[in-house]
Enzyme design. Sequence first.
Site, PDB file in Angstrom:
ATOM      1  N   PRO A  96       0.697  -1.169   0.035  1.00  0.00           N
ATOM      2  CA  PRO A  96      -0.009  -0.124   0.006  1.00  0.00           C
ATOM      3  C   PRO A  96       0.907   1.186   0.088  1.00  0.00           C
ATOM      4  O   PRO A  96       0.249   2.372  -0.419  1.00  0.00           O
ATOM      5  CB  PRO A  96      -0.820  -0.056   1.339  1.00  0.00           C
ATOM      6  CG  PRO A  96      -0.940  -1.478   1.507  1.00  0.00           C
ATOM      7  CD  PRO A  96       0.446  -2.163   0.982  1.00  0.00           C
ATOM      8  N   ARG A 136       2.659  -6.563 -22.035  1.00  0.00           N
ATOM      9  CA  ARG A 136       1.933  -6.306 -23.114  1.00  0.00           C
ATOM     10  C   ARG A 136       2.798  -5.233 -23.960  1.00  0.00           C
ATOM     11  O   ARG A 136       2.420  -4.954 -25.257  1.00  0.00           O
ATOM     12  CB  ARG A 136       0.301  -5.491 -22.879  1.00  0.00           C
ATOM     13  CG  ARG A 136      -0.391  -6.592 -22.298  1.00  0.00           C
ATOM     14  CD  ARG A 136      -1.698  -5.862 -21.634  1.00  0.00           C
ATOM     15  NE  ARG A 136      -2.330  -4.863 -22.782  1.00  0.00           N
ATOM     16  CZ  ARG A 136      -3.002  -5.503 -23.582  1.00  0.00           C
ATOM     17  NH1 ARG A 136      -3.521  -6.430 -23.805  1.00  0.00           N
ATOM     18  NH2 ARG A 136      -3.566  -4.559 -24.479  1.00  0.00           N
ATOM     19  N   GLU A 173       1.058  -9.616   7.588  1.00  0.00           N
ATOM     20  CA  GLU A 173       1.390  -8.092   7.753  1.00  0.00           C
ATOM     21  C   GLU A 173       2.393  -7.706   6.977  1.00  0.00           C
ATOM     22  O   GLU A 173       2.726  -6.518   7.108  1.00  0.00           O
ATOM     23  CB  GLU A 173       1.622  -8.016   9.319  1.00  0.00           C
ATOM     24  CG  GLU A 173       0.559  -8.402  10.061  1.00  0.00           C
ATOM     25  CD  GLU A 173      -0.764  -7.744   9.933  1.00  0.00           C
ATOM     26  OE1 GLU A 173      -0.831  -6.638   9.809  1.00  0.00           O
ATOM     27  OE2 GLU A 173      -1.864  -8.471   9.560  1.00  0.00           O
ATOM     28  N   ASP A 195      -4.953   1.081 -26.914  1.00  0.00           N
ATOM     29  CA  ASP A 195      -5.683   0.787 -25.847  1.00  0.00           C
ATOM     30  C   ASP A 195      -5.965   2.115 -24.883  1.00  0.00           C
ATOM     31  O   ASP A 195      -5.413   2.962 -25.428  1.00  0.00           O
ATOM     32  CB  ASP A 195      -4.472  -0.090 -24.805  1.00  0.00           C
ATOM     33  CG  ASP A 195      -4.978  -1.607 -25.165  1.00  0.00           C
ATOM     34  OD1 ASP A 195      -5.657  -2.001 -25.911  1.00  0.00           O
ATOM     35  OD2 ASP A 195      -3.864  -2.515 -24.796  1.00  0.00           O
TER      36      ASP A 195
END
Length: 240
Positions: free
Chosen positions: A92, A162, A124, A177
Amino acid sequence: MNKIWVITLFPQFFDAFKSSGVIGKFLENEVEFETLYLGDFSPKSFKGVDSSPYGGGPGMVLRADVLEEAIKHILKTEKISKEELEIIYTSPRGTVFNNDNAKDLASSFQENRKQYVFICGRYEGIDERFIEQYVTRIYSLGDYVLSGGELAVMTITDAMLRFLPKALGNDQSAICDSFEDGLIEGPVYTRPSNFNGVKVPSVLTEGNHKLIDEFNQNKKLEFTKKYRPDLYKTYMRNKV
């Protein structure tokens, strides 16, 4: 041939990823992709890969020494130095991953010839000392928490691959895209030409490529404004 490593407690998660679709075919022929089971680098197998956090708190933390043994295995196997690895962790705290990051990873992978090592966190997280001493990039998929890094690693790897030559059946696919020009894609249509009374827009069937390009560009603007007003505002601001 370039190589991607994934250090994980659940290597089976990647079985379908490595063998399915255009990316699976690309990995089979163009890029080596190898998963390492973290439990193999602990004397106690999976029971020794983690421990409770110093200072207390819920959950368990993946051990720095066990992760280091996995890195040492890669260095020994490939006969390379630590500087020849790009070690990537998903967390995060990381930079929120986007299309530009995917292109940057693909470019670095192709030009610098470094081997990429993805660390799949669990519980964790992983010991901070390993991050400080080994990790070179940290990415996040967004402001939410997953139960492990495997899904994030597959997402990042898929998006990155990609942009490598030969990854897609048509090299123009990635260029066309969503996000490549700051807009999302507009609608696409195929057979049948009449579905439940709704016909394909006539401009797409008349063969006038100039009008088709104009139609597609107008729809990209329309869809971006409707579905991603944040991108639309940025796009219009940059045009001024």
